[in-house]
Design a protein around this motif. Sequence first.
Motif, PDB file in Angstrom:
ATOM      1  N   ALA A 103      -3.939  89.247  43.978  1.00 26.74           N
ATOM      2  CA  ALA A 103      -3.348  88.434  45.047  1.00 26.74           C
ATOM      3  C   ALA A 103      -2.230  87.548  44.516  1.00 26.74           C
ATOM      4  O   ALA A 103      -1.237  87.308  45.209  1.00 26.74           O
ATOM      5  CB  ALA A 103      -4.428  87.583  45.704  1.00 26.74           C
ATOM      6  N   ASP A 104      -2.362  87.064  43.270  1.00 26.84           N
ATOM      7  CA  ASP A 104      -1.353  86.181  42.698  1.00 26.84           C
ATOM      8  C   ASP A 104      -0.111  86.975  42.312  1.00 26.84           C
ATOM      9  O   ASP A 104      -0.203  88.102  41.806  1.00 26.84           O
ATOM     10  CB  ASP A 104      -1.906  85.461  41.471  1.00 26.84           C
ATOM     11  CG  ASP A 104      -3.014  84.479  41.835  1.00 26.84           C
ATOM     12  OD1 ASP A 104      -3.086  84.101  43.028  1.00 26.84           O
ATOM     13  OD2 ASP A 104      -3.806  84.112  40.946  1.00 26.84           O
ATOM     14  N   ARG A 105       1.049  86.373  42.506  1.00 21.00           N
ATOM     15  CA  ARG A 105       2.316  87.089  42.337  1.00 21.00           C
ATOM     16  C   ARG A 105       2.552  87.550  40.902  1.00 21.00           C
ATOM     17  O   ARG A 105       2.904  88.709  40.667  1.00 21.00           O
ATOM     18  CB  ARG A 105       3.482  86.192  42.786  1.00 21.00           C
ATOM     19  CG  ARG A 105       4.850  86.860  42.667  1.00 21.00           C
ATOM     20  CD  ARG A 105       5.956  85.938  43.157  1.00 21.00           C
ATOM     21  NE  ARG A 105       6.027  84.708  42.401  1.00 21.00           N
ATOM     22  CZ  ARG A 105       6.693  84.594  41.228  1.00 21.00           C
ATOM     23  NH1 ARG A 105       7.305  85.633  40.708  1.00 21.00           N
ATOM     24  NH2 ARG A 105       6.715  83.434  40.599  1.00 21.00           N
ATOM     25  N   ARG A 106       2.384  86.665  39.928  1.00 22.97           N
ATOM     26  CA  ARG A 106       2.722  87.042  38.551  1.00 22.97           C
ATOM     27  C   ARG A 106       1.843  88.164  38.010  1.00 22.97           C
ATOM     28  O   ARG A 106       2.354  89.145  37.448  1.00 22.97           O
ATOM     29  CB  ARG A 106       2.679  85.813  37.637  1.00 22.97           C
ATOM     30  CG  ARG A 106       3.848  84.867  37.870  1.00 22.97           C
ATOM     31  CD  ARG A 106       3.895  83.767  36.820  1.00 22.97           C
ATOM     32  NE  ARG A 106       5.032  82.901  37.013  1.00 22.97           N
ATOM     33  CZ  ARG A 106       5.311  81.857  36.237  1.00 22.97           C
ATOM     34  NH1 ARG A 106       4.511  81.559  35.219  1.00 22.97           N
ATOM     35  NH2 ARG A 106       6.387  81.120  36.478  1.00 22.97           N
ATOM     36  N   PRO A 107       0.513  88.068  38.146  1.00 24.88           N
ATOM     37  CA  PRO A 107      -0.311  89.202  37.704  1.00 24.88           C
ATOM     38  C   PRO A 107       0.021  90.489  38.449  1.00 24.88           C
ATOM     39  O   PRO A 107      -0.008  91.580  37.868  1.00 24.88           O
ATOM     40  CB  PRO A 107      -1.737  88.736  38.002  1.00 24.88           C
ATOM     41  CG  PRO A 107      -1.666  87.256  38.041  1.00 24.88           C
ATOM     42  CD  PRO A 107      -0.321  86.931  38.591  1.00 24.88           C
ATOM     43  N   ARG A 108       0.336  90.353  39.732  1.00 27.79           N
ATOM     44  CA  ARG A 108       0.682  91.545  40.518  1.00 27.79           C
ATOM     45  C   ARG A 108       1.977  92.173  40.001  1.00 27.79           C
ATOM     46  O   ARG A 108       2.056  93.401  39.836  1.00 27.79           O
ATOM     47  CB  ARG A 108       0.827  91.175  41.993  1.00 27.79           C
ATOM     48  CG  ARG A 108       1.124  92.389  42.882  1.00 27.79           C
ATOM     49  CD  ARG A 108       1.047  92.035  44.360  1.00 27.79           C
ATOM     50  NE  ARG A 108       2.037  91.042  44.748  1.00 27.79           N
ATOM     51  CZ  ARG A 108       1.772  89.783  45.051  1.00 27.79           C
ATOM     52  NH1 ARG A 108       0.535  89.330  45.023  1.00 27.79           N
ATOM     53  NH2 ARG A 108       2.744  88.946  45.389  1.00 27.79           N
ATOM     54  N   GLU A 109       2.982  91.351  39.704  1.00 21.98           N
ATOM     55  CA  GLU A 109       4.244  91.882  39.206  1.00 21.98           C
ATOM     56  C   GLU A 109       4.075  92.528  37.838  1.00 21.98           C
ATOM     57  O   GLU A 109       4.688  93.569  37.548  1.00 21.98           O
ATOM     58  CB  GLU A 109       5.293  90.772  39.151  1.00 21.98           C
ATOM     59  CG  GLU A 109       5.759  90.309  40.533  1.00 21.98           C
ATOM     60  CD  GLU A 109       6.749  89.181  40.458  1.00 21.98           C
ATOM     61  OE1 GLU A 109       6.907  88.603  39.355  1.00 21.98           O
ATOM     62  OE2 GLU A 109       7.364  88.858  41.492  1.00 21.98           O
ATOM     63  N   ARG A 110       3.234  91.922  36.992  1.00 21.00           N
ATOM     64  CA  ARG A 110       2.986  92.523  35.671  1.00 21.00           C
ATOM     65  C   ARG A 110       2.311  93.882  35.813  1.00 21.00           C
ATOM     66  O   ARG A 110       2.649  94.838  35.106  1.00 21.00           O
ATOM     67  CB  ARG A 110       2.124  91.588  34.816  1.00 21.00           C
ATOM     68  CG  ARG A 110       2.856  90.379  34.277  1.00 21.00           C
ATOM     69  CD  ARG A 110       2.084  89.724  33.142  1.00 21.00           C
ATOM     70  NE  ARG A 110       0.788  89.225  33.581  1.00 21.00           N
ATOM     71  CZ  ARG A 110       0.583  87.988  34.008  1.00 21.00           C
ATOM     72  NH1 ARG A 110       1.578  87.123  34.069  1.00 21.00           N
ATOM     73  NH2 ARG A 110      -0.627  87.594  34.375  1.00 21.00           N
ATOM     74  N   LEU A 111       1.369  93.974  36.745  1.00 20.16           N
ATOM     75  CA  LEU A 111       0.667  95.242  36.953  1.00 20.16           C
ATOM     76  C   LEU A 111       1.615  96.304  37.503  1.00 20.16           C
ATOM     77  O   LEU A 111       1.600  97.458  37.045  1.00 20.16           O
ATOM     78  CB  LEU A 111      -0.503  95.028  37.918  1.00 20.16           C
ATOM     79  CG  LEU A 111      -1.333  96.275  38.258  1.00 20.16           C
ATOM     80  CD1 LEU A 111      -1.921  96.893  36.994  1.00 20.16           C
ATOM     81  CD2 LEU A 111      -2.436  95.928  39.242  1.00 20.16           C
ATOM     82  N   LEU A 112       2.452  95.942  38.454  1.00 17.71           N
ATOM     83  CA  LEU A 112       3.405  96.893  39.021  1.00 17.71           C
ATOM     84  C   LEU A 112       4.372  97.387  37.950  1.00 17.71           C
ATOM     85  O   LEU A 112       4.699  98.577  37.892  1.00 17.71           O
ATOM     86  CB  LEU A 112       4.167  96.251  40.174  1.00 17.71           C
ATOM     87  CG  LEU A 112       3.350  95.862  41.406  1.00 17.71           C
ATOM     88  CD1 LEU A 112       4.223  95.170  42.442  1.00 17.71           C
ATOM     89  CD2 LEU A 112       2.671  97.081  42.013  1.00 17.71           C
ATOM     90  N   SER A 113       4.840  96.476  37.102  1.00 12.57           N
ATOM     91  CA  SER A 113       5.747  96.865  36.023  1.00 12.57           C
ATOM     92  C   SER A 113       5.055  97.802  35.034  1.00 12.57           C
ATOM     93  O   SER A 113       5.645  98.793  34.582  1.00 12.57           O
ATOM     94  CB  SER A 113       6.262  95.614  35.299  1.00 12.57           C
ATOM     95  OG  SER A 113       7.073  95.963  34.208  1.00 12.57           O
TER      96      SER A 113
END
Length: 265
Positions: A103-113
């Motif tokens: 749900a949190d933006r930074r962990p989500r962006e790291r996972l997507l990357s």
Amino acid sequence: MQARSALFDLYGDHLRSRGGRAPVAALVRLLAPVGIAAPAVRTAVSRMVRQGWLAATRTPAGPGYQLTARAERRLDAAAARIYRTSRAGWDGRFDLITVTLPADRRPRERLLSALSFLGYARLGDGAWVAARPSPEIDPMLQDAEVAYERFSASHSGGVPGAMALVRRAWDLAEIAAEYDKFVDDLRPVVTAVSARTPDEQAYAARFQLVHAWRGFLFSDPQLPLALLPDGWAGTAAAAFFDRHAARLRPAADRFVTSCLSDGRA
């Protein structure tokens, strides 16, 4: 060029084969030719230590940093893709993953990357696909502490159906345009280097070449040729990269050796 990304390039392309460690002074000297100042190098090194990619060590020339086992695995996998030393054929099956994104933006962006880096493309909400399974995918998702499921499947429509799926998941026209731009942008950089060019300049040109090529690890999953259009732009770009990376390697290696043997910052 960001300092952290350049450090990954430096360790992966030059230092991994030399024991995976270097004194701080050498790191500073090796990144100066590509326009990265000493404070940015030290800041990036500290960040990579916190993230578990580097560990402090002692070298004969003074304090330095060593690759961690995790970093060695990542760089070895990246090198195999950059130089295409372990590209296997395709068995007709896709690796499918359903992921509950953080749900949190930074962990989500790291996972997507990370998913993109490992060759996975998004099909829809929570669904990802790759033409080949990555050996890193399970450890990565487990470390991210997200719920996921994996499936291996072939397309019911055969090769035509698989090609349609690939075009849905990846924008092949955009990737092809990126390859054409890569060649156009880097051609004047590498062709300016001759046998009379100083080693430092040859090193800097090769560094730019490898850095730009490494960017395709995030955009191009190196799909099987059977699923790509005829005259795929990535094939010509790979030949361009291979030719100039090999040609500039001896001079670049000489410059790296001189920096590692000189303790000055």
